[in-house]
Write an enzyme that holds these catalytic residues in place. Sequence first.
Site, PDB file in Angstrom:
ATOM      1  N   LYS A 297      19.116  36.523   0.233  1.00 20.45           N
ATOM      2  CA  LYS A 297      18.183  37.202   1.142  1.00 20.45           C
ATOM      3  C   LYS A 297      18.385  36.734   2.588  1.00 20.45           C
ATOM      4  O   LYS A 297      18.267  37.528   3.530  1.00 20.45           O
ATOM      5  CB  LYS A 297      16.743  36.947   0.709  1.00 20.45           C
TER       6      LYS A 297
ATOM      7  N   TYR B 264      19.182  33.104  -4.948  1.00 18.17           N
ATOM      8  CA  TYR B 264      18.468  34.313  -4.525  1.00 18.17           C
ATOM      9  C   TYR B 264      18.006  34.166  -3.074  1.00 18.17           C
ATOM     10  O   TYR B 264      18.180  35.088  -2.260  1.00 18.17           O
ATOM     11  CB  TYR B 264      17.273  34.579  -5.436  1.00 18.17           C
TER      12      TYR B 264
ATOM     13  N   GLY C 244      16.613  52.106  -3.016  1.00 19.99           N
ATOM     14  CA  GLY C 244      16.035  51.417  -4.170  1.00 19.99           C
ATOM     15  C   GLY C 244      14.626  51.892  -4.441  1.00 19.99           C
ATOM     16  O   GLY C 244      13.731  51.090  -4.740  1.00 19.99           O
TER      17      GLY C 244
ATOM     18  N   THR D 198      14.979  48.797   1.044  1.00 22.75           N
ATOM     19  CA  THR D 198      14.331  47.867   0.112  1.00 22.75           C
ATOM     20  C   THR D 198      15.266  47.418  -1.001  1.00 22.75           C
ATOM     21  O   THR D 198      14.977  46.428  -1.670  1.00 22.75           O
ATOM     22  CB  THR D 198      13.082  48.510  -0.532  1.00 22.75           C
TER      23      THR D 198
ATOM     24  N   PRO E  66       7.814  39.397   2.842  1.00 19.86           N
ATOM     25  CA  PRO E  66       6.692  39.117   1.944  1.00 19.86           C
ATOM     26  C   PRO E  66       6.895  37.850   1.127  1.00 19.86           C
ATOM     27  O   PRO E  66       8.025  37.401   0.901  1.00 19.86           O
ATOM     28  CB  PRO E  66       6.664  40.351   1.030  1.00 19.86           C
TER      29      PRO E  66
ATOM     30  N   SER F  16      17.804  45.676  -3.221  1.00 21.36           N
ATOM     31  CA  SER F  16      18.481  44.384  -3.236  1.00 21.36           C
ATOM     32  C   SER F  16      18.330  43.798  -4.630  1.00 21.36           C
ATOM     33  O   SER F  16      17.306  44.008  -5.280  1.00 21.36           O
ATOM     34  CB  SER F  16      17.863  43.432  -2.204  1.00 21.36           C
TER      35      SER F  16
ATOM     36  N   VAL G  25       5.115  38.621  -4.535  1.00 14.89           N
ATOM     37  CA  VAL G  25       4.398  39.892  -4.560  1.00 14.89           C
ATOM     38  C   VAL G  25       3.757  40.082  -5.930  1.00 14.89           C
ATOM     39  O   VAL G  25       4.436  40.093  -6.959  1.00 14.89           O
ATOM     40  CB  VAL G  25       5.349  41.061  -4.239  1.00 14.89           C
TER      41      VAL G  25
END
Length: 364
Positions: free
Chosen positions: A170, A166, A13, A86, A194, A88, A197
């Site tokens: 994750k 969501y 990604g 990364t 994180p 997703s 962001v």
Amino acid sequence: MTTQPPGPVLVTGGNGYIASWLVKRLLDRGFDVHATVRDTRDPTRTDHLRAVARGGPGSLSLFDADLLEAAGFDRAMAGCHIVFHTASPLIVRDVADPVRDLVQPATRGTRHVLEAVNRTPSVRRVVLTSSIVAIYGDAADLQEIEADRFDESHWNSTSHAHHQPYSYSKTLAERLAWELAAGQDRWDLVAVNPGLVLGPGLSRHTSAEGVLVMRDFGNGYYRFGAPELEFAIVDVRDVAEGHLRAGLLPRVRGRHILVSETLSLIEIASILRNRFGDGYPFPRQTVSRVAALMLAPRRRIPQAVARRNIGYPLRFHNRYAREALGMTFRPAAESIVDHFRQLVDDGLVSRVRRNFEDARPGSR
């Protein structure tokens, strides 16, 4: 910190908001970077990556790959020693089909990438981009743990396909990654988690949630007042650095919360007003919990989500990231200002003062 591994690295990604900065950091350090995107022929996905690669010491190779295709990552991964996963789906608002649009791509994609890792003998480490939403589901969860803040030992146990889907996706993806990592002993897994962001993007086409939050402030979404909501904020450039360190430091293990500080919507608005003035519809007041709950359906926020987040504090430990990764974090105000300035410069938020009074209900 190790200067460079003995071979290329893969970023899945690679055109994403976080991943693009990671690709840049790797290229600046002289790495040979393999990056997957859904369509290498689409300039909106690749032009900014080609731009950061020009003139730098590293080299960039782009590969087509889809999270739902089992064999899509083998060619891109060949010879790589580190894999940064990364990729997703990032859809927080207006999810049409949570299982189809979030859960399946997140979990199948993680399985497909890690099964490709198992087929690639050169790989020694996988860095997984998880999230703090794999640690908690709603801010109200903090009232139910025996601590004053969340840390890496906590897992989200309250989200499901129809409540915070969501977050659920994750959580499932990270749990699956740890399960697959435990089934072998050649490569190790490191997760970074994180918060929200923020900070400037390398592509104006990103639709990351932080971009949408910043645009909400500029387009008047909160003009009549903001609910009492808190966000755990981290700068995108710090998240990229956290990934880099998670990939290169030899003794790093486990999960790592990447959060600078927690701010409320009104605190974010105050930062924006102090820097950009009153030419934008930044809210000046917090609406009551009762009013916020009444307005939630109009803003397409499920009542169950609103009830478990509005009015609740949100706190995280970032001690492990500071100690194990040696991280220092930018102040959230810097990330907020830099992000909003870029939206203005890119024309995604108008510079022109508008007559917001005309937009009040019944003002015609």
